[in-house]
Design a protein around this motif. Structure first.
Motif, PDB file in Angstrom:
ATOM      1  N   LYS A  23       0.875  -1.189   0.000  1.00  0.00           N
ATOM      2  CA  LYS A  23       0.000   0.000   0.000  1.00  0.00           C
ATOM      3  C   LYS A  23       0.905   1.230   0.000  1.00  0.00           C
ATOM      4  O   LYS A  23       1.440   1.632   1.011  1.00  0.00           O
ATOM      5  CB  LYS A  23      -0.923   0.023   1.225  1.00  0.00           C
ATOM      6  CG  LYS A  23      -2.137   0.843   1.002  1.00  0.00           C
ATOM      7  CD  LYS A  23      -2.348   2.124   1.710  1.00  0.00           C
ATOM      8  CE  LYS A  23      -1.508   3.037   2.403  1.00  0.00           C
ATOM      9  NZ  LYS A  23      -1.442   4.386   1.820  1.00  0.00           N
ATOM     10  N   PRO A  24       1.111   1.829  -1.190  1.00  0.00           N
ATOM     11  CA  PRO A  24       1.970   3.018  -1.231  1.00  0.00           C
ATOM     12  C   PRO A  24       1.229   4.253  -0.703  1.00  0.00           C
ATOM     13  O   PRO A  24       0.019   4.203  -0.489  1.00  0.00           O
ATOM     14  CB  PRO A  24       2.274   3.187  -2.719  1.00  0.00           C
ATOM     15  CG  PRO A  24       1.353   2.288  -3.457  1.00  0.00           C
ATOM     16  CD  PRO A  24       0.556   1.485  -2.496  1.00  0.00           C
ATOM     17  N   VAL A  66       6.481   2.421   7.071  1.00  0.00           N
ATOM     18  CA  VAL A  66       7.386   3.580   7.121  1.00  0.00           C
ATOM     19  C   VAL A  66       6.523   4.831   6.995  1.00  0.00           C
ATOM     20  O   VAL A  66       5.709   4.942   6.075  1.00  0.00           O
ATOM     21  CB  VAL A  66       8.430   3.559   5.976  1.00  0.00           C
ATOM     22  CG1 VAL A  66       9.401   4.727   6.130  1.00  0.00           C
ATOM     23  CG2 VAL A  66       9.200   2.248   5.959  1.00  0.00           C
ATOM     24  N   LEU A 126       8.808   2.007  11.043  1.00  0.00           N
ATOM     25  CA  LEU A 126       9.844   3.034  11.031  1.00  0.00           C
ATOM     26  C   LEU A 126       9.168   4.400  11.021  1.00  0.00           C
ATOM     27  O   LEU A 126       8.330   4.670  10.152  1.00  0.00           O
ATOM     28  CB  LEU A 126      10.741   2.870   9.793  1.00  0.00           C
ATOM     29  CG  LEU A 126      11.700   1.674   9.798  1.00  0.00           C
ATOM     30  CD1 LEU A 126      10.994   0.348   9.561  1.00  0.00           C
ATOM     31  CD2 LEU A 126      12.779   1.854   8.739  1.00  0.00           C
ATOM     32  N   PHE A 136      10.902  18.559   8.216  1.00  0.00           N
ATOM     33  CA  PHE A 136      10.605  17.996   6.886  1.00  0.00           C
ATOM     34  C   PHE A 136      10.458  19.093   5.829  1.00  0.00           C
ATOM     35  O   PHE A 136       9.547  19.116   5.008  1.00  0.00           O
ATOM     36  CB  PHE A 136       9.362  17.099   6.945  1.00  0.00           C
ATOM     37  CG  PHE A 136       9.641  15.699   6.440  1.00  0.00           C
ATOM     38  CD1 PHE A 136      10.723  14.977   6.925  1.00  0.00           C
ATOM     39  CD2 PHE A 136       8.838  15.100   5.473  1.00  0.00           C
ATOM     40  CE1 PHE A 136      10.999  13.699   6.464  1.00  0.00           C
ATOM     41  CE2 PHE A 136       9.110  13.822   4.999  1.00  0.00           C
ATOM     42  CZ  PHE A 136      10.196  13.125   5.504  1.00  0.00           C
TER      43      PHE A 136
HETATM   44  P1  NAD Z   1       2.433   9.429   6.982  1.00  0.00           P
HETATM   45  O1  NAD Z   1       2.585   8.843   8.338  1.00  0.00           O
HETATM   46  O2  NAD Z   1       1.498  10.565   6.808  1.00  0.00           O
HETATM   47  O3  NAD Z   1       1.969   8.315   5.923  1.00  0.00           O
HETATM   48  C1  NAD Z   1       2.634   7.077   5.817  1.00  0.00           C
HETATM   49  C2  NAD Z   1       1.623   6.008   5.416  1.00  0.00           C
HETATM   50  O4  NAD Z   1       0.642   5.898   6.433  1.00  0.00           O
HETATM   51  C3  NAD Z   1       0.890   6.331   4.112  1.00  0.00           C
HETATM   52  O5  NAD Z   1       0.822   5.177   3.330  1.00  0.00           O
HETATM   53  C4  NAD Z   1      -0.480   6.801   4.583  1.00  0.00           C
HETATM   54  O6  NAD Z   1      -1.510   6.441   3.692  1.00  0.00           O
HETATM   55  C5  NAD Z   1      -0.675   6.099   5.909  1.00  0.00           C
HETATM   56  N1  NAD Z   1      -1.428   6.907   6.887  1.00  0.00           N
HETATM   57  C6  NAD Z   1      -1.401   8.262   7.026  1.00  0.00           C
HETATM   58  N2  NAD Z   1      -2.184   8.647   8.047  1.00  0.00           N
HETATM   59  C7  NAD Z   1      -2.719   7.524   8.566  1.00  0.00           C
HETATM   60  C8  NAD Z   1      -3.606   7.264   9.659  1.00  0.00           C
HETATM   61  N3  NAD Z   1      -4.108   8.251  10.398  1.00  0.00           N
HETATM   62  N4  NAD Z   1      -3.933   5.984   9.920  1.00  0.00           N
HETATM   63  C9  NAD Z   1      -3.441   4.964   9.184  1.00  0.00           C
HETATM   64  N5  NAD Z   1      -2.596   5.160   8.143  1.00  0.00           N
HETATM   65  C10 NAD Z   1      -2.230   6.411   7.836  1.00  0.00           C
HETATM   66  O7  NAD Z   1       3.924   9.815   6.493  1.00  0.00           O
HETATM   67  P2  NAD Z   1       4.330  10.648   5.202  1.00  0.00           P
HETATM   68  O8  NAD Z   1       3.979  12.079   5.413  1.00  0.00           O
HETATM   69  O9  NAD Z   1       3.865   9.966   3.987  1.00  0.00           O
HETATM   70  O10 NAD Z   1       5.927  10.476   5.238  1.00  0.00           O
HETATM   71  C11 NAD Z   1       6.781  11.325   5.969  1.00  0.00           C
HETATM   72  C12 NAD Z   1       7.163  10.720   7.297  1.00  0.00           C
HETATM   73  O11 NAD Z   1       7.766   9.438   7.097  1.00  0.00           O
HETATM   74  C13 NAD Z   1       8.215  11.537   8.037  1.00  0.00           C
HETATM   75  O12 NAD Z   1       7.885  11.588   9.394  1.00  0.00           O
HETATM   76  C14 NAD Z   1       9.506  10.762   7.810  1.00  0.00           C
HETATM   77  O13 NAD Z   1      10.501  10.945   8.800  1.00  0.00           O
HETATM   78  C15 NAD Z   1       8.984   9.358   7.833  1.00  0.00           C
HETATM   79  N6  NAD Z   1       9.916   8.454   7.183  1.00  0.00           N
HETATM   80  C16 NAD Z   1      10.666   7.642   7.983  1.00  0.00           C
HETATM   81  C17 NAD Z   1      11.606   6.802   7.428  1.00  0.00           C
HETATM   82  C18 NAD Z   1      12.443   5.937   8.316  1.00  0.00           C
HETATM   83  O14 NAD Z   1      13.211   5.140   7.780  1.00  0.00           O
HETATM   84  N7  NAD Z   1      12.338   6.041   9.623  1.00  0.00           N
HETATM   85  C19 NAD Z   1      11.781   6.761   6.037  1.00  0.00           C
HETATM   86  C20 NAD Z   1      10.987   7.593   5.230  1.00  0.00           C
HETATM   87  C21 NAD Z   1      10.054   8.442   5.831  1.00  0.00           C
END
Ligand code: NAD
Length: 512
Positions: free
Chosen positions: A198-199, A249, A272, A408
């Motif tokens: 799920k991207p 992630v 992560l 970010f």
């Molecule tokens: P996000 O948490 O908003 O989304 C990540 C995934 O979770 C997406 O597929 C999204 O559809 C899903 N999602 C979003 N809100 C949700 C909810 N309330 N309930 C269930 N699922 C939900 O993250 P983002 O904005 O896409 O990515 C940026 C974040 O990812 C930053 O905090 C960054 O540090 C982190 N990140 C961490 C690593 C690592 O290796 N630790 C690597 C890449 C990115």
């Protein structure tokens, strides 16, 4: 207009007579379930927007529990024969996929830039890091080997072997659209499991192209499935009784939610999360290269990397002054713009909301007494895109909001400490523990730093200490929930169950 295999319009086709910017044909992205491209059963969609110009380039479906059930059923069915396929045969798909990814690298990079905003150079690196995961997954026959010992007691032998477990899933973020899914699925599949990806709903297009290549490489149907959507899909995956494990992630609050929800239903989880990365510069650092590396770490990919530097601690007055002068100088030289323009150094952030959030954090620093030396909020070109120029802020102190929260965005926060000990104490007080870097020519200082810091990924004179595919990746504290980290050797542990057999062979004396 050229269409790709699944009927999506190829917006990047150079032979196309219709230019993307003139008349984009906005298509709904499909799911890939059981070897076919299918419409989601969900009616709702979210717009996929090119952050460089605000154009809607696709619609991402918000898939439903039904779509997840279909994908799980397909993956469960496929597991029966895939686990019995010899690992040597399983990895043949990866050799073919590697060649297809190489051939299509430039196209995937352009799709990535168009949906995410990062520069083409950064997008090529994003795809390259993904390809490296496929290469390392080809070593799964070695990574999967077990252990054995004769005579654990007199005449009794013991063998431990790794077995695939069933259906696994990954939920991934927007910031590395091609790469992050590759951290997981090649290792899971090569181990004999089947998979549902799920991207991020904000950047589904790179994975559509990659899945077309997975299909072309000959992956048997049902082994790899793609379901697009948002939190409803995430929750359905976390709660599904037939999914054995989840790799996540994304941001820390969602990582924690996924970890808590999915472990409740007995799944393996590696989640992560977000980060707040500190970089320390000592007086004996090679200052020119430290300045460039630190700046690139904070502003590369518009600051949207989990390994991005955020707070830079210069040890001593002289070091700090050189650092500040050097960083301000570079910040005034870099070019902000569309990532497709080869002269661009910094592309846009992902969305209008992301831009507003970064702007608010910059303002909070000013309100709390910091000095803004270069203000990226003043960047006014390309008003339709979500651009911010690089920001440099001096006088950061430990308790400021911007010193604690993940930004970010392309922001460098500068602070001074009296000693290396004070710098280590500060960075260890962060709730996050993803990465940290030290710039020095002293082996003793480097050794002390590695020994004493909390974050799990450490750079010495390196700005973005990203472990390669054959090592494992993941942080500590609020940056990681779980036990077993991503890719490399750890993936064999995460994606298999160890079975131990204890054998006593009884002699039938009537035969020999
Ligand atoms: P996000 O948490 O908003 O989304 C990540 C995934 O979770 C997406 O597929 C999204 O559809 C899903 N999602 C979003 N809100 C949700 C909810 N309330 N309930 C269930 N699922 C939900 O993250 P983002 O904005 O896409 O990515 C940026 C974040 O990812 C930053 O905090 C960054 O540090 C982190 N990140 C961490 C690593 C690592 O290796 N630790 C690597 C890449 C990115």
């Amino acid at each position: 207009m050229a269409k790709t295999h699944n009927g999506h319009v190829n917006l990047l086709d150079p032979n196309s007579t219709e230019k993307m910017e003139n008349k984009p044909e906005v298509k709904k992205v499909k799911n890939y379930i059981n070897g076919s491209w299918v419409e989601s059963s969900g009616k709702e969609t979210v717009d996929v927007i090119n952050p460089a110009n605000g154009t809607i380039i696709a619609k991402c479906p918000l898939s439903t529990e039904k779509d997840i059930n279909d994908a799980v059923n397909a993956a469960k069915q496929a597991f029966v024969s895939w686990r019995q396929t010899p690992v040597e045969d399983r990895i043949q798909v990866f050799f073919k996929l590697k060649m297809l990814l190489e051939k299509n690298l430039e196209e995937i990079a352009k799709i990535c830039t168009t949906e995410n905003g990062k520069t083409l150079v950064e997008a090529r690196g994003d795809v390259r890091r993904g390809i490296q995961m496929v290469e390392v997954a080809c070593s799964m026959p070695t990574l999967l080997m077990g252990k054995g010992l004769e005579d654990i007691a007199s005449g009794i032998d013991c063998y431990a072997i790794r077995r695939p477990m069933g259906v696994f899933s990954a939920i991934t973020p927007f910031n590395f659209p091609p790469m992050v899914p590759f951290w997981f699925w090649p290792f899971a599949i090569a181990s004999g499991n089947t998979f549902i990806l799920k991207p991020s709903e904000r950047v589904p297009l790179s994975q559509v192209r990659i899945f077309e290549l997975i299909e072309e490489a000959g992956m048997p149907k049902g082994v790899m499935n793609l379901v697009n959507g948002s939190k409803e899909v995430v929750n359905a995956l976390c709660n599904h009784p037939d999914i054995k494990g989840i790799s996540f992630v994304g941001s820390t609050p969602v990582a924690k939610h996924v970890y808590e929800t999915a472990t409740k239903t007995g799944k393996r989880v590696q989640a992560l999360g977000g980060a707040k990365n500190f970089m320390v510069v000592l007086p004996d650092a090679i200052m020119d290269s430290a300045v460039k590396t630190v700046f690139e770490s904070c502003t590369g990919c518009a600051g949207q990397r989990c390994l991005a530097g955020s707070v830079i601690l210069g040890v001593g007055d002289d070091t700090y002054s050189k650092l500040e002068a050097g960083i301000v100088k570079i910040a005034k030289q870099v070019k902000v713009g569309d990532g497709l323009d080869p002269d661009t150094n910094i592309g846009p952030v992902i969305s209008k909301e992301a831009k507003e959030k970064v702007k608010a954090l910059i303002q909070s620093a000013k309100d709390e007494g910091a000095t803004i030396l270069v203000d990226g909020r003043e960047y006014k070109e390309n008003p339709d895109g979500y651009f911010l120029g690089p920001t440099v802020i001096a006088g950061i102190t430990k308790n400021m909001k911007i010193a604690k929260e993940e930004v970010f965005g392309p922001v460098v926060c500068l602070a001074k400490t009296k000693s290396l000990d004070e710098a280590i104490e500060w960075l260890n007080s962060s709730e996050y523990g993803n990465t940290t870097s030290l710039f020095t020519t002293s082996g003793a200082a480097a050794r002390k730093f590695c020994y004493e810091v909390d974050p799990s990924m450490i750079g010495i004179n390196i700005g973005v200490p990203a472990p390669m595919a054959f090592f494992s990746f993941g942080g500590s504290k609020a940056s990681f929930f779980g036990d077993i980290k991503a890719h490399g050797q750890a993936s064999a542990d995460f994606y298999t169950d160890t079975k131990v057999g204890i054998y006593r062979w009884v002699k039938d004396s009537s035969i020999w």
